[in-house]
Design an enzyme around this catalytic site. Structure first.
Site, mmCIF file in Angstrom:
data_model
loop_
_atom_site.group_PDB
_atom_site.id
_atom_site.type_symbol
_atom_site.label_atom_id
_atom_site.label_comp_id
_atom_site.label_asym_id
_atom_site.label_seq_id
_atom_site.Cartn_x
_atom_site.Cartn_y
_atom_site.Cartn_z
ATOM 1 N N GLU A 218 37.175 28.357 42.387
ATOM 2 C CA GLU A 218 36.144 29.056 41.610
ATOM 3 C C GLU A 218 35.305 29.981 42.501
ATOM 4 O O GLU A 218 34.925 31.062 42.087
ATOM 5 C CB GLU A 218 35.232 28.056 40.876
ATOM 6 C CG GLU A 218 35.890 27.446 39.656
ATOM 7 C CD GLU A 218 36.357 28.480 38.636
ATOM 8 O OE1 GLU A 218 35.714 29.530 38.468
ATOM 9 O OE2 GLU A 218 37.419 28.240 38.004
ATOM 10 N N TYR B 122 27.275 30.192 36.374
ATOM 11 C CA TYR B 122 28.662 30.425 35.970
ATOM 12 C C TYR B 122 29.611 29.450 36.680
ATOM 13 O O TYR B 122 30.437 28.773 36.066
ATOM 14 C CB TYR B 122 29.073 31.884 36.261
ATOM 15 C CG TYR B 122 30.569 32.008 36.318
ATOM 16 C CD1 TYR B 122 31.309 32.006 35.144
ATOM 17 C CD2 TYR B 122 31.243 32.035 37.541
ATOM 18 C CE1 TYR B 122 32.692 32.035 35.179
ATOM 19 C CE2 TYR B 122 32.618 32.064 37.586
ATOM 20 C CZ TYR B 122 33.336 32.072 36.400
ATOM 21 O OH TYR B 122 34.697 32.080 36.435
ATOM 22 N N ASP C 262 31.367 34.374 31.606
ATOM 23 C CA ASP C 262 31.624 35.419 32.604
ATOM 24 C C ASP C 262 32.006 36.711 31.873
ATOM 25 O O ASP C 262 31.938 36.770 30.637
ATOM 26 C CB ASP C 262 32.716 34.973 33.600
ATOM 27 C CG ASP C 262 34.092 34.958 32.976
ATOM 28 O OD1 ASP C 262 34.183 35.051 31.726
ATOM 29 O OD2 ASP C 262 35.083 34.883 33.717
#
Ligand code: SF4
Length: 353
Positions: A36, A119, A137
């Site tokens: 991520e 996020y 996002d």
């Protein structure tokens, strides 16, 4: 409660169409964390080889926490946004010291780790721990502004909050990990910024933009101001078969990386004058310019540069680091052991050809 129809279609599309990714095939909270962080601002195809090499070097959070920062930066070299790499290592240290080697699982605790914002925390808590927190996002905003027909400017952070709250009940309906990944995958593969593939989309039947022929009008995104451009002159200074490089201050952008001495061209200055002045100011050395090397263009998020390298000979003086934290004379063979920013790396590679 009956499941939402579009959601059933989206999840079943995802099961059939999802791409293979090393962090998906072999999931663990640590792999999710690394992937991520790498995926911020970067495409999946670019990330995969970096992820594989990174995990080979640092297979566990303990390996990453214990590593030399220069080795971490070298493994990140070319991926850009290097503060991500430094923060990832700081996060790994914190996980080892404060969380007994186990990544925290909640949305709030994850945001206590360096470099993890809302996020990223939403992605990790849902994908690695199955918690019902929606990811918002750019892909998700594109899909849902089109799907629901929302004409608000998506650069406005309040719009993200609105979508976060709107998506909460849906993420909780079934499998939060699949829900978030399905939307991101749909945004990446089908609901593309230009010419979305609506005919193949699992959401098309209920999609506002498709049904009203407004896919090109959404999402609404205000224009950014044009970014400034700078000409940078740098010196590749040779002395006794070695080249001088400097290490950037940790607190600066690209901190901890190495580069050739140089800097911004000032008005009414030739690039050669910039090169001589910057080297004198940054290192105290006198040099002689031999010839220009191939220039390199590079774009950062807030400005663009053209890097103009010059091959130079050392003339006199003792190098003193004035803006770099360290200066080193390094043989051509050893230069590749140091992490360099992208544009400097291109100059470096041209020296071997
Ligand atoms: S139907 Fe088209 S516009 Fe609507 S979500 Fe799917 S790809 Fe995007």
């Amino acid at each position: 409660m009956a499941k939402t129809t579009w959601l059933i279609k989206l999840l079943s599309w995802y099961q059939k169409e999802k791409r293979e990714m090393p962090w998906r095939d072999n999931p663990s909270p640590y792999f999710t964390l690394v992937s991520e962080i790498m995926l911020q601002q970067t495409q999946v195809a670019t990330v995969i080889p970096y992820f594989n090499r990174f995990i080979e070097k640092f297979p566990t959070v303990y390996d990453l926490a214990d590593a030399d920062e220069q080795v971490v930066l070298k493994a990140w070299e070319g991926l850009g946004y290097y503060s991500r790499a430094r923060n990832l290592q700081k996060a790994a240290k914190m996980v080892v010291q404060d969380f007994n080697g186990k990544l925290p699982s909640t949305y709030d605790d994850l945001q206590k780790l360096p470099g993890i914002g809302p996020y990223c925390a939403a992605a990790i808590t849902s994908i690695a721990f199955g918690n019902a927190v929606p990811v918002v996002d750019g892909n998700v905003l594109r899909v849902f502004t089109r799907f629901w027909g929302v004409f608000d400017d998506i650069r406005n952070t309040k719009v993200r909050d609105v979508f976060f709250n709107k998506l909460k009940p849906y993420v909780a309906e079934d499998n939060p990990s699949d829900f978030n990944q399905a939307i991101m995958e749909c945004g990446a593969l089908i609901c593309k910024p230009k010419s979305p593939l609506c005919e193949q989309c699992p959401l098309s039947k209920d999609c506002f933009a498709f049904n009203s022929k407004k896919t090109e009008d959404l999402p609404v995104k205000s224009k950014l101001k044009p970014v400034p451009h700078y000409n940078i002159a740098v010196a590749v200074i040779q002395k006794d078969g070695k080249i001088l490089i400097g290490k950037r201050d940790e607190k600066q952008m690209l901190g901890g990386l190495w580069e050739f001495p140089g800097g911004k061209q000032e008005s009414k200055e030739s690039l050669e004058e910039t090169c001589l002045r910057e080297v004198k100011e940054e290192t105290g050395l006198q040099i002689e310019i031999l010839n220009p090397l191939t220039s390199v263009k590079h774009a950062y998020s807030h400005f663009k540069i053209t890097l103009h390298p010059f091959l130079c000979d050392y003339v006199s003086g003792k190098e003193i680091p004035k803006s770099a934290t360290e200066l080193k004379w390094v043989s051509l063979n050893d230069l590749s052991k140091y992490p360099f920013p992208k544009a400097n790396k291109v100059v470096l590679e041209s020296l071997y050809t």
